[in-house]
Design a protein around this motif. Structure first.
Motif, short mmCIF file in Angstrom:
data_model
loop_
_atom_site.label_atom_id
_atom_site.label_comp_id
_atom_site.label_asym_id
_atom_site.label_seq_id
_atom_site.Cartn_x
_atom_site.Cartn_y
_atom_site.Cartn_z
N SER A 1 38.08 -42.00 60.44
CA SER A 1 39.61 -42.15 61.02
C SER A 1 40.69 -41.30 60.48
CB SER A 1 40.13 -43.55 61.31
OG SER A 1 40.33 -44.11 60.02
N ASP A 2 41.71 -41.05 61.23
CA ASP A 2 42.92 -40.24 60.60
C ASP A 2 43.39 -41.11 59.43
OD1 ASP A 2 42.76 -38.43 62.60
OD2 ASP A 2 44.21 -39.25 64.06
N ASP A 3 43.29 -42.36 59.47
CA ASP A 3 44.17 -43.05 58.27
C ASP A 3 43.15 -42.87 57.13
OD1 ASP A 3 46.27 -43.85 59.85
OD2 ASP A 3 45.46 -45.96 60.21
N GLN A 4 41.87 -42.87 57.03
CA GLN A 4 40.87 -42.72 56.17
C GLN A 4 40.97 -41.41 55.43
OE1 GLN A 4 37.30 -43.93 58.58
NE2 GLN A 4 36.92 -45.40 56.73
N ILE A 5 41.12 -40.35 56.39
CA ILE A 5 41.24 -38.95 56.14
C ILE A 5 42.36 -38.85 55.29
CG2 ILE A 5 41.64 -36.61 56.74
CD1 ILE A 5 39.62 -37.20 59.13
N LEU A 6 43.64 -39.61 55.65
CA LEU A 6 44.81 -39.59 54.81
C LEU A 6 44.65 -40.11 53.38
CD1 LEU A 6 47.47 -40.02 57.62
CD2 LEU A 6 46.93 -37.91 56.51
N GLU A 7 43.91 -41.35 53.47
CA GLU A 7 43.75 -41.81 51.83
C GLU A 7 42.99 -40.97 51.17
OE1 GLU A 7 43.98 -46.58 53.51
OE2 GLU A 7 42.07 -45.69 52.90
N PHE A 8 41.60 -40.49 51.62
CA PHE A 8 41.08 -39.61 50.94
C PHE A 8 41.83 -38.40 50.26
CE2 PHE A 8 37.20 -41.02 53.98
CZ PHE A 8 37.19 -42.12 53.37
N ARG A 9 42.70 -37.92 51.34
CA ARG A 9 43.54 -36.73 50.58
C ARG A 9 44.53 -37.45 49.56
NH1 ARG A 9 46.70 -34.09 55.73
NH2 ARG A 9 47.74 -33.18 54.03
N LYS B 1 30.53 -36.13 50.56
CA LYS B 1 31.23 -34.65 50.47
C LYS B 1 32.47 -34.55 50.91
CE LYS B 1 27.99 -31.12 50.80
NZ LYS B 1 27.22 -30.25 51.37
N GLU B 2 32.72 -34.91 52.10
CA GLU B 2 33.77 -34.53 52.87
C GLU B 2 35.22 -35.66 51.92
OE1 GLU B 2 34.75 -32.45 54.78
OE2 GLU B 2 32.59 -31.99 54.64
N VAL B 3 34.72 -36.79 51.40
CA VAL B 3 35.76 -37.20 50.60
C VAL B 3 36.15 -36.39 49.48
CG1 VAL B 3 36.13 -39.23 49.11
CG2 VAL B 3 35.03 -39.62 51.24
N VAL B 4 35.27 -35.97 48.71
CA VAL B 4 35.69 -34.97 47.48
C VAL B 4 36.22 -33.63 48.17
CG1 VAL B 4 34.26 -33.34 45.81
CG2 VAL B 4 33.61 -35.92 46.31
N ASN B 5 35.85 -33.07 49.09
CA ASN B 5 36.34 -31.73 49.70
C ASN B 5 37.96 -32.36 50.18
OD1 ASN B 5 34.15 -30.33 49.48
ND2 ASN B 5 33.53 -30.94 51.53
N LEU B 6 38.16 -33.23 50.75
CA LEU B 6 39.64 -33.79 50.95
C LEU B 6 40.68 -33.93 49.87
CD1 LEU B 6 38.56 -35.76 53.98
CD2 LEU B 6 40.29 -33.70 54.31
N GLY C 1 35.73 -34.07 58.78
CA GLY C 1 35.62 -35.57 58.54
C GLY C 1 35.66 -36.38 59.66
N LYS C 2 36.51 -35.89 60.84
CA LYS C 2 36.61 -36.58 61.88
C LYS C 2 35.26 -36.51 62.62
CE LYS C 2 41.39 -36.13 62.87
NZ LYS C 2 42.45 -35.56 63.52
N MET C 3 34.36 -35.33 62.45
CA MET C 3 32.93 -35.25 62.98
C MET C 3 32.12 -36.16 62.24
SD MET C 3 32.75 -31.06 63.90
CE MET C 3 32.18 -30.78 62.31
N ASN C 4 32.47 -36.47 60.98
CA ASN C 4 31.52 -37.45 60.32
C ASN C 4 31.83 -38.94 60.50
OD1 ASN C 4 29.46 -36.32 58.41
ND2 ASN C 4 31.24 -34.86 58.30
N LEU D 1 42.00 -28.17 53.88
CA LEU D 1 42.70 -29.48 54.62
C LEU D 1 42.26 -29.54 55.68
CD1 LEU D 1 45.99 -30.33 52.33
CD2 LEU D 1 43.69 -31.48 52.31
N SER D 2 42.63 -28.46 56.56
CA SER D 2 42.45 -28.35 57.81
C SER D 2 40.97 -28.36 58.20
CB SER D 2 43.24 -27.32 58.51
OG SER D 2 44.67 -27.31 58.11
N ALA D 3 40.16 -27.63 57.82
CA ALA D 3 38.88 -27.67 58.21
C ALA D 3 38.04 -28.98 57.70
CB ALA D 3 38.31 -26.43 57.27
#
Length: 182
Positions: A92-100, A62-67, A86-89, A79-81
């Motif tokens: 990593s920062d790099d993964q979050i950037l990729e999903f975005r 769900k976080e992948v889709v949300n991002l 995503g970090k709580m799940n 994006l901020s929320a």
């Protein structure tokens, strides 16, 4: 555009006051976006019911889709929320950037999911057949596809509410994607 203030507990309906109390108990605060939903006597409850409904997607999926959706829709609040969530799940920062950015280099299945979510959002549902096929080839099924489409709609509602109201972001602000990439 008119200015929107974040409504306080005493400025919303009794039903929404009860929801504020529940949110404060669970999260420690009422996120500004949720409070903004409470301008409507019914939207906050309806949104929380829909966004909290059962799905075939995991919390991480769900976080992948949300991002991905929030990036396409350029919603700094979401994006901020969802960077924080995503970090709580465990991302990593790099993964979050990729999903975005609508992809993943570390997980083939999440790569297909991120690409699908990005494509659905960019094309307003006129999804590319190859993207859907790659999603299925990664191990997802038609039920997962419907759940992703539902989640894209869910997140788009929040993106549009923030884009229209411009209420303050009350999470650590996500940096622009371009500024974070190497």
């Amino acid at each position: 555009m008119s200015t929107f203030n974040v409504p306080t507990r005493d400025q919303v309906s009794e039903n929404n006051q009860a929801i504020f109390d529940t949110l404060k108990g669970k999260l420690g605060f009422v996120p500004n976006l949720y409070a903004t939903y409470a301008y409507s006597d019914t939207a906050l409850e309806n949104y929380l019911t829909f966004s909290g409904a059962k799905t075939s997607l995991s919390a991480k999926e769900k976080e992948v889709v949300n991002l991905a959706v929030s990036q396409v829709n350029d919603c700094i609040y979401c994006l901020s929320a969802h960077t924080a969530i995503g970090k709580m799940n465990g991302f990593s920062d790099d993964q979050i950037l990729e999903f975005r950015g609508g992809y993943s280099t570390s997980d083939t299945k999440l790569n297909a999911l991120a690409k699908l979510a990005k494509n659905i959002t960019e094309t307003r549902g006129k999804t590319d057949a190859d993207t859907v096929e790659a999603f299925f080839n990664a191990g997802y099924d038609k039920g997962n596809l419907i759940d992703v489409i539902s989640l894209v709609g869910d997140k788009t509602i929040s993106n549009y509410i923030h884009s229209t109201t411009q209420i303050p972001v009350d999470f650590p602000v996500a940096q622009p994607l371009e500024a974070q990439t190497v």
